[in-house]
Design an enzyme around this catalytic site. Structure first.
Site, PDB file in Angstrom:
ATOM      1  NE  ARG A   1      22.525  -5.369   0.713  1.00  0.00           N
ATOM      2  CZ  ARG A   1      23.332  -4.648  -0.101  1.00  0.00           C
ATOM      3  NH1 ARG A   1      24.450  -5.201  -0.590  1.00  0.00           N
ATOM      4  NH2 ARG A   1      23.424  -3.294  -0.420  1.00  0.00           N
TER       5      ARG A   1
ATOM      6  CE  LYS B   1      19.535  -4.259  -1.039  1.00  0.00           C
ATOM      7  NZ  LYS B   1      18.764  -2.969  -0.540  1.00  0.00           N
TER       8      LYS B   1
ATOM      9  CG  HIS C   1      20.716  -5.066   7.220  1.00  0.00           C
ATOM     10  ND1 HIS C   1      21.071  -5.693   6.142  1.00  0.00           N
ATOM     11  CD2 HIS C   1      20.900  -3.707   6.944  1.00  0.00           C
ATOM     12  CE1 HIS C   1      21.401  -5.121   5.029  1.00  0.00           C
ATOM     13  NE2 HIS C   1      21.136  -3.614   5.503  1.00  0.00           N
TER      14      HIS C   1
ATOM     15  NE  ARG D   1      24.808  -4.167   4.222  1.00  0.00           N
ATOM     16  CZ  ARG D   1      25.598  -3.837   3.173  1.00  0.00           C
ATOM     17  NH1 ARG D   1      26.545  -4.516   3.081  1.00  0.00           N
ATOM     18  NH2 ARG D   1      25.053  -2.992   2.159  1.00  0.00           N
TER      19      ARG D   1
ATOM     20  CG  HIS E   1      25.594   1.771   0.647  1.00  0.00           C
ATOM     21  ND1 HIS E   1      26.087   2.344   2.042  1.00  0.00           N
ATOM     22  CD2 HIS E   1      24.841   0.903   1.022  1.00  0.00           C
ATOM     23  CE1 HIS E   1      25.479   1.727   2.864  1.00  0.00           C
ATOM     24  NE2 HIS E   1      24.814   0.680   2.308  1.00  0.00           N
TER      25      HIS E   1
ATOM     26  CE1 TYR F   1      25.692   2.208   9.087  1.00  0.00           C
ATOM     27  CE2 TYR F   1      26.264   2.793   6.812  1.00  0.00           C
ATOM     28  CZ  TYR F   1      25.498   2.178   7.940  1.00  0.00           C
ATOM     29  OH  TYR F   1      24.869   0.693   7.372  1.00  0.00           O
TER      30      TYR F   1
END
Length: 303
Positions: free
Chosen positions: A149, A173, A249, A252, A275, A284
């Site tokens: 990110r 995050k 992004h 990414r 994730h 994806y």
């Protein structure tokens, strides 16, 4: 309304301290929940006991009537749910009236990605030898080559780079740490920048701070590069291939999509992307299914 507003402050502190939410995330929650409390105030709500399912549903309807994006409505109702869960957990109320309210379904949108050819053309355009040129090439290579990110890239510290073992230590995050492999073009570009570009940028700082000294990516004044600079660089890079709205992004997303196309498994991609839930990575897989279906329909004689 005093008890509701007081509980909101407690909830935001809980998000920041116990759940590790960033200041930006906490501020987004504050805005969303202040809108919610303002709506409740207009409905005559004075305390926890006055809120029922119909009040929350009415708030959701008011959001929909404003023609807000479904993603915005989902985010705000999710914030309301989290706030009410906190009230129950703290013993301030007995029930969560928001749990019974349906969140509008998000559109099944696939992430925007570049083709492998577009990535190559874009990166090959960054061939300058000035310190800032070397930094920009390294930054783009790391965003795509490691799936970072923008905030993770600018937050990268020198001690987090391990060329001997071929990995970066990244904080994502909620300050969650993960290990991301670095190799090939991304490693070469980063090595060159650190050897030839970063020292020159570091010398531009009259009084370098500890934060700047630790940072991998530096600005022209020798300080840590900011997120806005990454967004500006992405737009500049996108113009090379006619993608005038290119977002960091997107690089990414392209990292993950290209890994999957070339045989990587979802679990490995999930770990590299950071994730928490495999469902975030499965999008994806849906992209690959769409692509294969398109190839079939164009190429099969009886499709």
């Amino acid at each position: 309304m005093f008890e509701l507003e007081n509980a909101l402050d407690e909830y935001l502190s809980h998000l920041r301290i116990e759940r590790g939410a960033s200041p930006r995330t906490a501020e987004a929650y504050r805005r969303d929940l202040e809108d919610y409390l303002a709506f409740l105030d207009g409905e005559g709500v004075e305390g926890f006991g006055d809120i029922d399912r119909e009040k929350v549903a009415a708030f959701e309807r008011s959001l929909m009537e404003q023609n807000l994006a479904v993603t915005t409505v989902r985010r705000r109702i999710s914030a309301v749910r989290g706030y009410h869960r906190f009230l129950v957990r703290e013993g301030l109320t007995d029930a969560n009236p928001a749990d019974a309210v349906d969140i509008p379904k998000a559109a099944d949108r696939l992430p925007d990605v570049l083709s492998i050819e577009e990535v190559g053309e874009m990166l090959d355009a960054f061939v300058g030898t000035r310190p800032s040129d070397l930094r920009d090439r390294a930054l783009l290579e790391v965003l795509y080559g490691c799936g970072l990110r923008a905030s993770e890239a600018v937050g990268l510290d020198m001690e987090a780079v391990n060329f001997d073992d071929g990995f970066l230590r990244v904080f994502g995050k909620g300050s969650k740490e993960r290990i991301v492999p670095i190799a090939g073009a991304a490693e070469r570009a980063l090595r060159r920048y650190l050897a030839e570009g970063r020292p020159a940028l570091a010398r531009a700082a009259a009084n370098p701070t500890a934060d700047a000294t630790a940072a991998v990516f530096l600005n022209q004044r020798g300080g840590r590069l900011g997120r806005q600079s990454v967004f500006n660089l992405a737009r500049k890079a996108g113009r090379v291939i006619g993608r005038y709205d290119l977002h960091p992004h997107t690089l990414r997303h392209s990292f993950a999509a290209h890994l999957l196309e070339n045989g990587a498994d979802l679990r490995s991609i999930q770990e590299m992307m950071g994730h928490a839930d495999i469902s975030s990575t499965q999008i994806y897989s849906r992209m690959l299914n769409h692509k294969l279906k398109d190839v079939y329909q164009k190429a099969h004689p009886r499709a």
